[in-house]
Motif scaffolding. Structure first.
Motif, PDB file in Angstrom:
ATOM      1  N   HIS A 151      45.706  36.348  42.604  1.00 27.34           N
ATOM      2  CA  HIS A 151      44.253  36.386  42.479  1.00 27.34           C
ATOM      3  C   HIS A 151      43.762  37.770  42.859  1.00 27.34           C
ATOM      4  O   HIS A 151      44.185  38.355  43.857  1.00 27.34           O
ATOM      5  CB  HIS A 151      43.585  35.340  43.378  1.00 27.34           C
ATOM      6  CG  HIS A 151      42.088  35.473  43.423  1.00 27.34           C
ATOM      7  ND1 HIS A 151      41.281  35.131  42.364  1.00 27.34           N
ATOM      8  CD2 HIS A 151      41.259  35.949  44.394  1.00 27.34           C
ATOM      9  CE1 HIS A 151      40.013  35.359  42.685  1.00 27.34           C
ATOM     10  NE2 HIS A 151      39.972  35.859  43.899  1.00 27.34           N
ATOM     11  N   HIS A 152      42.871  38.300  42.020  1.00 29.15           N
ATOM     12  CA  HIS A 152      42.190  39.553  42.327  1.00 29.15           C
ATOM     13  C   HIS A 152      40.911  39.580  41.509  1.00 29.15           C
ATOM     14  O   HIS A 152      40.916  39.269  40.309  1.00 29.15           O
ATOM     15  CB  HIS A 152      43.074  40.762  42.009  1.00 29.15           C
ATOM     16  CG  HIS A 152      42.619  42.019  42.694  1.00 29.15           C
ATOM     17  ND1 HIS A 152      41.571  42.787  42.214  1.00 29.15           N
ATOM     18  CD2 HIS A 152      43.047  42.642  43.821  1.00 29.15           C
ATOM     19  CE1 HIS A 152      41.382  43.823  43.012  1.00 29.15           C
ATOM     20  NE2 HIS A 152      42.269  43.759  44.003  1.00 29.15           N
ATOM     21  N   SER A 153      39.817  39.968  42.144  1.00 26.19           N
ATOM     22  CA  SER A 153      38.518  39.926  41.483  1.00 26.19           C
ATOM     23  C   SER A 153      38.384  40.980  40.406  1.00 26.19           C
ATOM     24  O   SER A 153      37.685  40.764  39.409  1.00 26.19           O
ATOM     25  CB  SER A 153      37.396  40.094  42.518  1.00 26.19           C
ATOM     26  OG  SER A 153      37.558  41.322  43.227  1.00 26.19           O
ATOM     27  N   THR A 154      39.037  42.131  40.568  1.00 31.62           N
ATOM     28  CA  THR A 154      38.938  43.195  39.568  1.00 31.62           C
ATOM     29  C   THR A 154      40.332  43.567  39.076  1.00 31.62           C
ATOM     30  O   THR A 154      40.990  42.743  38.459  1.00 31.62           O
ATOM     31  CB  THR A 154      38.215  44.416  40.169  1.00 31.62           C
ATOM     32  OG1 THR A 154      38.917  44.863  41.336  1.00 31.62           O
ATOM     33  CG2 THR A 154      36.788  44.064  40.536  1.00 31.62           C
ATOM     34  N   THR A 155      40.755  44.791  39.321  1.00 24.77           N
ATOM     35  CA  THR A 155      42.064  45.267  38.874  1.00 24.77           C
ATOM     36  C   THR A 155      42.779  45.954  40.026  1.00 24.77           C
ATOM     37  O   THR A 155      42.169  46.401  40.993  1.00 24.77           O
ATOM     38  CB  THR A 155      41.931  46.262  37.702  1.00 24.77           C
ATOM     39  OG1 THR A 155      41.127  47.372  38.113  1.00 24.77           O
ATOM     40  CG2 THR A 155      41.313  45.599  36.488  1.00 24.77           C
ATOM     41  N   VAL A 166      47.894  48.859  34.886  1.00 23.07           N
ATOM     42  CA  VAL A 166      46.830  48.246  35.673  1.00 23.07           C
ATOM     43  C   VAL A 166      47.093  46.748  35.711  1.00 23.07           C
ATOM     44  O   VAL A 166      47.424  46.141  34.683  1.00 23.07           O
ATOM     45  CB  VAL A 166      45.436  48.533  35.072  1.00 23.07           C
ATOM     46  CG1 VAL A 166      44.351  47.792  35.847  1.00 23.07           C
ATOM     47  CG2 VAL A 166      45.151  50.024  35.092  1.00 23.07           C
ATOM     48  N   ARG A 168      45.970  42.780  36.692  1.00 20.18           N
ATOM     49  CA  ARG A 168      44.873  41.830  36.874  1.00 20.18           C
ATOM     50  C   ARG A 168      45.453  40.490  37.306  1.00 20.18           C
ATOM     51  O   ARG A 168      46.660  40.351  37.458  1.00 20.18           O
ATOM     52  CB  ARG A 168      44.071  41.690  35.578  1.00 20.18           C
ATOM     53  CG  ARG A 168      43.406  42.999  35.131  1.00 20.18           C
ATOM     54  CD  ARG A 168      42.772  42.864  33.762  1.00 20.18           C
ATOM     55  NE  ARG A 168      42.130  44.120  33.349  1.00 20.18           N
ATOM     56  CZ  ARG A 168      42.756  45.102  32.737  1.00 20.18           C
ATOM     57  NH1 ARG A 168      44.055  44.998  32.480  1.00 20.18           N
ATOM     58  NH2 ARG A 168      42.101  46.206  32.396  1.00 20.18           N
ATOM     59  N   THR A 169      44.596  39.511  37.484  1.00 16.97           N
ATOM     60  CA  THR A 169      45.049  38.190  37.924  1.00 16.97           C
ATOM     61  C   THR A 169      46.018  37.606  36.905  1.00 16.97           C
ATOM     62  O   THR A 169      45.725  37.548  35.708  1.00 16.97           O
ATOM     63  CB  THR A 169      43.846  37.251  38.098  1.00 16.97           C
ATOM     64  OG1 THR A 169      42.964  37.801  39.086  1.00 16.97           O
ATOM     65  CG2 THR A 169      44.306  35.877  38.537  1.00 16.97           C
TER      66      THR A 169
END
Length: 619
Positions: A538-542, A572, A574-575
């Protein structure tokens, strides 16, 4: 459920209601492909593969809940798969395998009644269990790990570790006090006073440090209830009177102490996780966070809904529905346990990691506590190594396929298997606590993951800030608060150590969590950077290069800098993204090895990874 099969749901419902399952679909599970009715002509092999997949799924589901012996289901599934592979395509398999089916010359049916053998894979087949083998002996062994591949000794099976997780004020410490003392709570914190250690914990009722309690069981399943008041004497009664032990690890529930909870789940190496949910509070955000972390570490989960005596029926029903929905999101099927008949099946099913038994209990009235106590008494540690232990304690589980390998290869395609045997030490003791006792000196506590340690053994303690190791000797050993002469693998113990070099005295200020004790002939080397395969949970952005999360690698807890990302695209993350990255410890070197699984987090963002190799030439 993953293949769209409803047999597992039907079995779970039948076990929940206490009624025998329907014979319609489950009766076909133990049959073989040779006894199935003839299928219509299918030149593309779709009907044949679909029938075989349905047959394998039903056989696995029936064996999963104990209705069919696992050896019988495995032989049935392998027989069906062998026939399917033989009938799929004329050029090395069906469409799924890249083969081409010759529609002009379909394969002729064999006149022989014997089924053709499956294609050889170059690996010897495991020996078939004999008819006299018991169901426990016929249970398939866990996949081979580095602990077995390199002269590893099996872990002690008489001790099972259970981590208590859940939101704050859900009743974890109170439930531990009720289970270990054999009594009930008065509703004002009498039971948790036996578990909480610090004065501020006693005043506010919230756990802020990891504490451990012990339960003992005899061979017939009866619990050994201590009667002494002092903790050391209580543990002595449990160890002396019981044949098996269950170690309950009390973890923190407040978000402020999340790093302590993660440290307990990674450093204490639990075999199971017991999720405690307050019925009147429902499923909170930290409850979901703990479920996600336990599932990421591949820990089998059981659930206890507490405080049912003060919860209205409508709120209790809503809590159960939300909890079941949250468990299904993480591929865990909830299985309510309501009577003693279902306890044995629940204890065996939870080991597979796909079923989550759900108990309802009250620490004040005692409702449901006997069922939970019987369930804990039937839990067994894996026969070779703990389910969440890699070569030296890194979590390994069925989700290993997400790292590029499969579930039978804990190193993700042979990454660590290519490492030489000298890279893994003969003795490995992970330190999770350092103490200084008056009259004794420096004492280190942790878990022995490899080898055996005897009093007066010479070991190497490190790494220090410069990456060096100090030769020490073990003066005395304590295990479960009792003096011991020897420690076996998989056992938590404390060692009183003394330096063999008088010019380098041991001081508490120089010691830290994450250091290790290895054999004097192991020649250990500290690592500054490592390459790993990671998955962003889980990650809100990158996530880009320069990202600095906190990595939990067993007992090691240190911030690491992300030096490089290799995902074949834009570098990069992401989730849900997977990539090969390079981490570098920001403050000092640590002792890590290939194959160890770690969890990294930064705020609410988190991910999991597996070390592929140690990078020595980092600038």
């Amino acid at each position: 459920r993953a293949f769209g099969c409803v047999a597992c749901v039907a079995c779970a419902r039948a076990l929940t209601l206490g009624a025998p399952p329907s014979r319609g679909r489950l009766a076909a599970a133990p049959t073989t492909a040779a006894t199935r009715p003839s299928e219509p002509a299918d030149h593309h092999g779709l009907l044949t593969r679909t029938a075989a997949l349905r047959h394998v799924t039903l056989a696995t589901a029936a064996a999963f809940v104990g209705l069919v012996p696992r050896a019988q289901a495995a032989s049935s599934s392998s027989t069906t798969a062998a026939k399917t592979n033989n009938n799929n395509g004329a050029h090395g398999g069906g469409p799924d395998k890249g083969g081409v089916q010759d529609t002009n010359n379909p394969p002729k049916p064999s006149s022989s009644t014997e089924e053709p053998p499956p294609p050889s894979s170059g690996v010897a087949d495991p020996p078939k269990p004999s008819a006299t083998t018991s169901s426990a002996a016929a249970r398939p062994a866990p996949p081979l790990t580095a602990h077995d591949a390199w002269d590893g000794e099996a872990w002690d099976a008489s001790d099972v570790r259970v981590a208590m997780i859940g939101n704050v004020d859900s009743g974890k410490s109170t439930l531990i006090g009720v289970l270990t003392s054999g009594g009930l709570d008065d509703g004002r914190g009498a039971a948790r006073s036996l578990v909480l250690r610090h004065k501020h914990e006693q005043s506010n009722g919230r756990t802020s440090a990891v504490s451990v309690e012990l339960m003992g069981f005899t061979e017939d399943g009866a619990q050994v209830v201590p009667t002494a008041r002092h903790h050391a004497q209580r543990w002595a009664e449990v160890v002396k009177g019981g044949d098996r032990n269950v170690t309950l690890i009390d973890l923190c529930g407040h978000e402020r102490y999340l790093k302590t909870t993660v440290f307990g789940l990674t450093a204490m190496m639990p075999d199971f996780a017991l999720l405690v949910v307050g019925a009147n509070m429902g499923v909170q955000r930290m409850t979901k966070e703990h479920i996600a972390i336990a599932c990421a570490l591949s820990l089998p989960i059981a659930v206890v809904v507490t405080k049912i005596d003060i919860c209205p029926p409508a709120v209790l029903k809503q809590t159960r529905q939300v909890l079941a929905r949250c468990l299904r999101q993480h591929q865990r099927m909830p299985l309510p346990v309501k009577d003693a008949v279902q306890v044995a099946c629940a204890a065996e099913s939870v080991e597979a990691g796909r079923v989550a038994p759900v108990f309802s209990a009250s620490s004040v009235t005692g409702v449901g506590v006997p069922l939970l106590r019987a369930f804990l008494g039937k839990l067994r540690r894996a026969s070779r190594v703990p389910r969440n232990a890699g070569p030296l304690g890194g979590p390994v589980g069925p989700d290993d396929a997400s790292f590029g390998g499969d579930a039978t290869d804990p190193f993700g395609g042979g990454t660590a298997a290519s490492s030489s045997a000298e890279q893994l030490p003969k003795i490995h003791f992970a330190i999770d606590g350092v103490y200084e006792v008056r009259g004794v000196g420096l004492v280190v506590g942790g878990t022995l993951t490899r080898g055996r340690v005897v009093v007066n053994d010479s070991l190497l303690l490190g790494p220090d800030r410069a990456g060096g190791f100090t030769p020490v000797t073990v003066r005395s050993i304590e295990c479960k608060r009792q003096t011991a002469r020897e420690v076996k693998p998989g056992t938590a113990a404390t060692f009183a150590v003394r330096s063999l070099n008088r010019r380098v005295p041991l001081r508490r200020a120089y010691m830290r969590k994450g250091m290790v004790l290895v054999g004097e002939h192991d020649a250990p080397k500290a690592a500054r950077a490592f390459e790993a395969t990671v998955v962003i949970l889980h990650h809100s952005t990158t996530v880009a290069e320069g990202y600095q999360p906190v990595c939990h690698i067993g007992c090691v807890r240190q911030a690491c800098a992300l030096l490089s990302i290799d995902n074949g695209r834009d570098n990069v993350l992401r989730t849900g993204a997977k990539a090969t990255v390079t981490f570098r410890f920001m403050y000092h070197v640590e002792y890590v090895l290939p194959g160890m699984t770690f969890l990294f987090r930064e705020g609410r963002a988190k991910g999991i990874g597996k070390i592929k190799r140690i990078v020595r030439d980092v600038n």
